[in-house]
Design a protein around this motif. Structure first.
Motif, PDB file in Angstrom:
ATOM      1  N   GLU A  60     -94.633  49.043 -47.177  1.00 11.18           N
ATOM      2  CA  GLU A  60     -95.683  50.051 -46.973  1.00 11.18           C
ATOM      3  C   GLU A  60     -95.564  51.183 -47.984  1.00 11.18           C
ATOM      4  N   ALA A  61     -94.321  51.547 -48.293  1.00 10.80           N
ATOM      5  CA  ALA A  61     -94.119  52.623 -49.275  1.00 10.80           C
ATOM      6  C   ALA A  61     -94.722  52.228 -50.618  1.00 10.80           C
ATOM      7  N   TRP A  62     -94.503  50.990 -51.033  1.00 13.35           N
ATOM      8  CA  TRP A  62     -95.061  50.553 -52.322  1.00 13.35           C
ATOM      9  C   TRP A  62     -96.582  50.540 -52.287  1.00 13.35           C
ATOM     10  N   LEU A  63     -97.154  50.219 -51.123  1.00 15.55           N
ATOM     11  CA  LEU A  63     -98.622  50.237 -51.012  1.00 15.55           C
ATOM     12  C   LEU A  63     -99.166  51.647 -51.232  1.00 15.55           C
ATOM     13  N   VAL A  64     -98.526  52.615 -50.581  1.00 11.46           N
ATOM     14  CA  VAL A  64     -98.974  54.004 -50.752  1.00 11.46           C
ATOM     15  C   VAL A  64     -98.790  54.424 -52.212  1.00 11.46           C
ATOM     16  N   PHE A  65     -97.682  54.001 -52.798  1.00  8.71           N
ATOM     17  CA  PHE A  65     -97.441  54.305 -54.212  1.00  8.71           C
ATOM     18  C   PHE A  65     -98.594  53.764 -55.066  1.00  8.71           C
ATOM     19  N   GLN A  66     -98.975  52.516 -54.793  1.00  6.34           N
ATOM     20  CA  GLN A  66    -100.073  51.906 -55.567  1.00  6.34           C
ATOM     21  C   GLN A  66    -101.354  52.709 -55.431  1.00  6.34           C
ATOM     22  N   GLU A  67    -101.611  53.202 -54.219  1.00  6.25           N
ATOM     23  CA  GLU A  67    -102.829  54.002 -53.996  1.00  6.25           C
ATOM     24  C   GLU A  67    -102.803  55.278 -54.834  1.00  6.25           C
ATOM     25  N   ILE A  68    -101.635  55.912 -54.864  1.00  4.25           N
ATOM     26  CA  ILE A  68    -101.508  57.151 -55.647  1.00  4.25           C
ATOM     27  C   ILE A  68    -101.736  56.855 -57.131  1.00  4.25           C
ATOM     28  N   VAL A  69    -101.144  55.769 -57.598  1.00 11.44           N
ATOM     29  CA  VAL A  69    -101.317  55.380 -59.005  1.00 11.44           C
ATOM     30  C   VAL A  69    -102.789  55.106 -59.274  1.00 11.44           C
ATOM     31  N   THR A  73    -105.115  56.976 -61.962  1.00 13.79           N
ATOM     32  CA  THR A  73    -105.520  56.163 -63.107  1.00 13.79           C
ATOM     33  C   THR A  73    -107.041  56.077 -63.181  1.00 13.79           C
ATOM     34  N   ASP A  74    -107.667  55.866 -62.029  1.00 13.38           N
ATOM     35  CA  ASP A  74    -109.144  55.772 -62.011  1.00 13.38           C
ATOM     36  C   ASP A  74    -109.770  57.080 -62.455  1.00 13.38           C
ATOM     37  N   MET A  75    -109.207  58.166 -61.963  1.00 11.52           N
ATOM     38  CA  MET A  75    -109.702  59.489 -62.327  1.00 11.52           C
ATOM     39  C   MET A  75    -109.629  59.662 -63.845  1.00 11.52           C
ATOM     40  N   ALA A  76    -108.490  59.308 -64.413  1.00  8.33           N
ATOM     41  CA  ALA A  76    -108.302  59.454 -65.860  1.00  8.33           C
ATOM     42  C   ALA A  76    -109.272  58.553 -66.618  1.00  8.33           C
ATOM     43  N   LYS A  77    -109.473  57.335 -66.129  1.00  6.40           N
ATOM     44  CA  LYS A  77    -110.382  56.397 -66.814  1.00  6.40           C
ATOM     45  C   LYS A  77    -111.802  56.923 -66.828  1.00  6.40           C
ATOM     46  N   GLU A  78    -112.186  57.507 -65.688  1.00  9.71           N
ATOM     47  CA  GLU A  78    -113.556  58.012 -65.595  1.00  9.71           C
ATOM     48  C   GLU A  78    -113.768  59.215 -66.518  1.00  9.71           C
ATOM     49  N   LEU A  79    -112.760  60.069 -66.585  1.00  9.32           N
ATOM     50  CA  LEU A  79    -112.896  61.275 -67.397  1.00  9.32           C
ATOM     51  C   LEU A  79    -112.674  60.996 -68.885  1.00  9.32           C
TER      52      LEU A  79
END
Ligand code: ASP
Ligand code: MG
Length: 424
Positions: A60-69, A73-79
């Motif tokens: 579960e910890a890795w899942l939350v980590f993936q969400e944060i990443v 990452t999506d934010m950076a890609k969009e901007l």
């Protein structure tokens, strides 16, 4: 020189980041220190991640980590559609650091508070990286500065106290020259470092406080906090339809309001500003042209009533078994013990035989370690109460308090001409 703080809500998506840049456009010709929080709910997510890792819920910890990443990452890609833009490397690097800390926790099966601070600090690192590059693209001559080189603290992880003289020195030598030359610097709220150079944090929602530390050490003209509310209101508008925006407020009033739960500004923010005589503006992120609230004087506006609610409070009632009444030395003894086990009294009442203390429920659970073992006392405790705190003005805004004045006496904690507190 202005210190401006943008909180998580003002940076929660790409549109909000664009709005931040639009707001800042009006200040281009000025010298500005920008203090940012983590984006949206990132700190909560990082906190969740640490909790899961600590409880060995690795997957579960890795899942939350993936969400944060993914979020960053999506934010950076969009901007920054250009894949070669340096921001993508910066985001990846920060995420890599989080991942390594996470692996360390899992491997070592150890989770001290200092690891919590290291992990949660990445919310602010990521956010400041992205905003920095975005403003740079928008032709702001802006520098990125790590707040951990500036804000120096003790080692009380999660709730670190500022070492003011070291911080002042760092800000003068490491920050002031850059501001003089470049005029624009972005740094992080909430984080600092201790004597060993380890990351510390100033307590949840601490970015307003960080901004005030910077403002005070830089002797700024003003601090502006941009919020998703139109200013400071005299009560929560969701609960009190009569609530209104206060255009001006004394330092003392806002301290009381935030101490008793008004979440609009972190309670520690005011002291450094007030002592350095720096005005604080709370302004709307959505309507930047509106006046918002100005806090700059040592006065109490007697015309206005305010109401705040502090949730998750506990009431501890203590008596002495031998029927003694309370005297300074026994009260002092109880408070010294409370200090040792980390209980801070929010409100206190002493009558002949009963000492009543309202404190945060989270802290109140520690009471057993003292009162449960000390034969001298007996105690009762009720958890999860709401503390309603009202500061009574003469006329305006008193309407929403009228009904509350009828409240049953049993729940009443304190009442006098100026203030009125009850538990529910
Ligand atoms: N990001 C930190 C928190 O959410 C600090 C802040 O937002 O002021 O608690
Ligand atoms: Mg926040």
């Amino acid at each position: 020189m202005l210190v401006m703080k943008f909180g998580g809500a003002s940076l929660r998506n790409t549109e909000a980041i664009r709005q931040t840049a639009r707001i800042l456009d009006a200040y281009r010709s000025q010298t500005v220190l920008l203090v940012v929080s983590a984006m949206g709910k990132t700190t909560n997510a990082l906190e969740q991640l640490s909790g899961l890792a600590q409880n060995r819920k690795t997957e579960e910890a890795w899942l939350v980590f993936q969400e944060i990443v993914a979020f960053h990452t999506d934010m950076a890609k969009e901007l920054f559609p250009d894949e070669g833009h340096i921001i993508h490397q910066e985001v990846a690097e920060a995420c890599e650091h989080i991942s390594r800390i996470l692996q360390g926790i899992i491997l070592l099966e150890d989770f001290p508070d200092r690891t919590y601070d290291r992990i949660v600090s990445y919310g602010e690192i990521l956010s400041s990286r992205i905003v920095h590059r975005f403003l740079e693209e928008d032709r702001f001559p802006i520098h990125w500065k790590d707040a951990r080189q500036l804000i120096r603290t003790d080692s009380d992880y999660k709730q670190a106290d500022v070492n003011w003289s070291l911080t002042q020195e760092q800000i003068e030598t490491e920050l002031q020259p850059i501001l003089k030359e470049a005029h624009w610097v972005i740094t992080q709220g909430f984080i600092g470092s201790n004597g060993q150079g380890r990351t510390t944090t100033l307590g949840r929602e601490g970015s307003d406080y960080s901004a005030a530390i910077f403002a005070s050490c830089l002797k700024a003209e003003a601090q502006i906090v941009w919020k998703d509310v139109p200013g400071i209101m005299n009560a929560d508008p969701a609960l009190n339809p009569e609530a209104k925006i206060l255009s001006e407020l004394g330092y003392a009033q806002i301290v009381e309001m935030s101490y008793f739960g008004a979440s609009v500004i972190h309670p520690k923010t005011i002291r450094p500003l007030r002592n350095a005589g720096i005005p604080l503006y709370v302004k709307s992120f959505v309507h930047p042209e509106a006046n918002g609230t100005k806090i700059e004087r040592d006065y109490v506006d007697l015309s206005v009533s305010t109401k705040s609610i502090k949730r998750r409070q506990s009431l501890i009632k203590i008596r002495q078994r031998d029927f003694s009444f309370w005297q300074s030395n026994t009260v002092a003894y109880v408070f010294r013990q409370f200090d040792k086990i980390g209980i801070e009294p929010r409100l206190t009442r002493i009558s002949g035989q009963v000492l009543e203390i309202v404190t945060d429920t989270e802290e109140a659970h520690h009471v057993e370690a003292f009162l449960g073992k000390d034969e001298q006392f007996e105690y009762e405790i009720s958890h999860n109460l709401e503390l309603h705190a009202m500061l009574l003005g003469e006329s305006e805004g008193r309407g929403f308090i009228k009904e509350e004045l009828q409240i049953s006496e049993t729940a009443l904690m304190q009442k006098n001409a100026q203030s009125f507190f009850y538990l529910k």
